[in-house]
Design an enzyme around this catalytic site. Sequence first.
Site, PDB file in Angstrom:
ATOM      1  N   LYS A  23     -38.018 -23.662  -6.620  1.00  8.58           N
ATOM      2  CA  LYS A  23     -36.879 -23.893  -5.709  1.00  8.58           C
ATOM      3  C   LYS A  23     -36.850 -22.802  -4.654  1.00  8.58           C
ATOM      4  CE  LYS A  23     -34.099 -20.344  -7.175  1.00  8.58           C
ATOM      5  NZ  LYS A  23     -33.875 -19.131  -6.399  1.00  8.58           N
ATOM      6  N   PRO A 108     -45.520 -18.301  -8.320  1.00  9.07           N
ATOM      7  CA  PRO A 108     -45.619 -16.879  -8.595  1.00  9.07           C
ATOM      8  C   PRO A 108     -44.445 -16.369  -9.431  1.00  9.07           C
ATOM      9  CG  PRO A 108     -45.386 -17.285  -6.226  1.00  9.07           C
ATOM     10  CD  PRO A 108     -45.497 -18.625  -6.883  1.00  9.07           C
ATOM     11  N   ASP A 150     -30.208 -20.668 -13.650  1.00 10.06           N
ATOM     12  CA  ASP A 150     -30.899 -21.601 -12.746  1.00 10.06           C
ATOM     13  C   ASP A 150     -31.485 -22.815 -13.475  1.00 10.06           C
ATOM     14  OD1 ASP A 150     -30.418 -19.968 -10.593  1.00 10.06           O
ATOM     15  OD2 ASP A 150     -32.438 -19.123 -10.502  1.00 10.06           O
TER      16      ASP A 150
HETATM   17  O1  C5P Z   1     -28.885 -16.356 -16.003  1.00 11.84           O
HETATM   18  P1  C5P Z   1     -30.109 -15.538 -15.864  1.00 11.84           P
HETATM   19  O2  C5P Z   1     -30.693 -15.162 -17.208  1.00 11.84           O
HETATM   20  O3  C5P Z   1     -31.138 -16.095 -14.954  1.00 11.84           O
HETATM   21  O4  C5P Z   1     -29.641 -14.191 -15.184  1.00 11.84           O
HETATM   22  C1  C5P Z   1     -30.414 -13.029 -15.197  1.00 11.84           C
HETATM   23  C2  C5P Z   1     -29.539 -11.860 -14.811  1.00 11.84           C
HETATM   24  O5  C5P Z   1     -29.189 -11.938 -13.423  1.00 11.84           O
HETATM   25  C3  C5P Z   1     -28.214 -11.789 -15.537  1.00 11.84           C
HETATM   26  O6  C5P Z   1     -28.324 -11.102 -16.772  1.00 11.84           O
HETATM   27  C4  C5P Z   1     -27.348 -11.032 -14.558  1.00 11.84           C
HETATM   28  O7  C5P Z   1     -27.645  -9.645 -14.618  1.00 11.84           O
HETATM   29  C5  C5P Z   1     -27.842 -11.526 -13.207  1.00 11.84           C
HETATM   30  N1  C5P Z   1     -27.061 -12.677 -12.704  1.00 11.84           N
HETATM   31  C6  C5P Z   1     -25.777 -12.449 -12.238  1.00 11.84           C
HETATM   32  N2  C5P Z   1     -25.049 -13.510 -11.792  1.00 11.84           N
HETATM   33  C7  C5P Z   1     -25.564 -14.759 -11.771  1.00 11.84           C
HETATM   34  C8  C5P Z   1     -26.868 -14.994 -12.232  1.00 11.84           C
HETATM   35  C9  C5P Z   1     -27.593 -13.927 -12.690  1.00 11.84           C
HETATM   36  O8  C5P Z   1     -25.287 -11.318 -12.233  1.00 11.84           O
HETATM   37  N3  C5P Z   1     -24.817 -15.744 -11.323  1.00 11.84           N
END
Ligand code: C5P
Length: 328
Positions: A23, A108, A150
Amino acid sequence: MADPRPLSAAPARGTCVVQAPAKINLHLEVLGLRSDGFHELAMVMQSIDLMDRLHLADRADGRIELSADCPGLPLDQDNLIVRAAEALRRHVGRAGLGATMRLDKRIPVGAGLAGGSSDAAAALVGLDALWGLGLPRQDLHGLAADLGSDVPFCLEGGTVLCFGRGERLEPLPPRSVPPLGVLLLKHPRLSVSTPWAYRLCRERRGAEYLRGEEAFERRRRALRTSSLVQALRGLAPLPPIRNDLESVVAAEIAGIGTGMGLLRSCEGALAVAMSGSGPSLFALFPDPAAAARARSALAGELAEAGFDSWCCRFLPHGASLVESGRER
Ligand code: C5P
């Protein structure tokens, strides 16, 4: 004609292949902080045709095994594919379900293109089919949201307004979205950790964050009626793209400014931006042929600066089954 295979052959195994599209973010607005510590976001996500492929085969011994053509990629519980498989069989209460999976990695890693999340979505789609579960879409979305912010978008795909921490989806009708061309750049030696980017954003921009649901909802409403959404419905010219993580991340990673400069110099580019938490960068063009022309014109400078590049198209779907069958 009689089946030529010997009767003693191993029992037929179910197999399938799932595409996992990358994406890009056509909008990424950091609204504020949530009570769960995540950031409240307002985004427009777009699937593109740069895709990983996940090959899956059933196995009877209840083991989950993953291999990949990408050295350095974790193949254990640190990989979202393995976590997705384990979450799915826990959800249906059938610990004996097993699978052998092989990932052809083309997206990537650490690029802000949701490669890992899309692979997880592909595992949910593939294993649901392979194991004959037929789970309601809503169950898959619940599992997806637990795996990562995501992952629900990667299941749905297309052109989608994403709110909350990214898991609240409002898709735009696919047929209305113009068939723009994308020129995508990523430096192979640069990668960004998403938690690092959000931590940095909070340090640098936390004082400006909005507070409270009412303020968040005003921004969501503004995005639904924005000139960007009008443009994606084919009703207005494309405005500049907003990514609130761009300036924060670019200040720390020198190559981003170089790549943005190269993309901005392209004839016919409608908009230029970083995707997600970076460091991948993209320019949008009126059509895929214009993106290909820009890539050719830029070939020497891209090689000199060491960037990998791809010409991509918008896709109207997320992780999807492309083959299923039986093998011996
Ligand atoms: O949800 P995901 O595991 O992809 O998120 C990785 C990290 O990115 C989270 O632990 C957080 O630190 C940050 N994040 C965030 N707010 C979001 C998505 C991700 O702070 N909406």
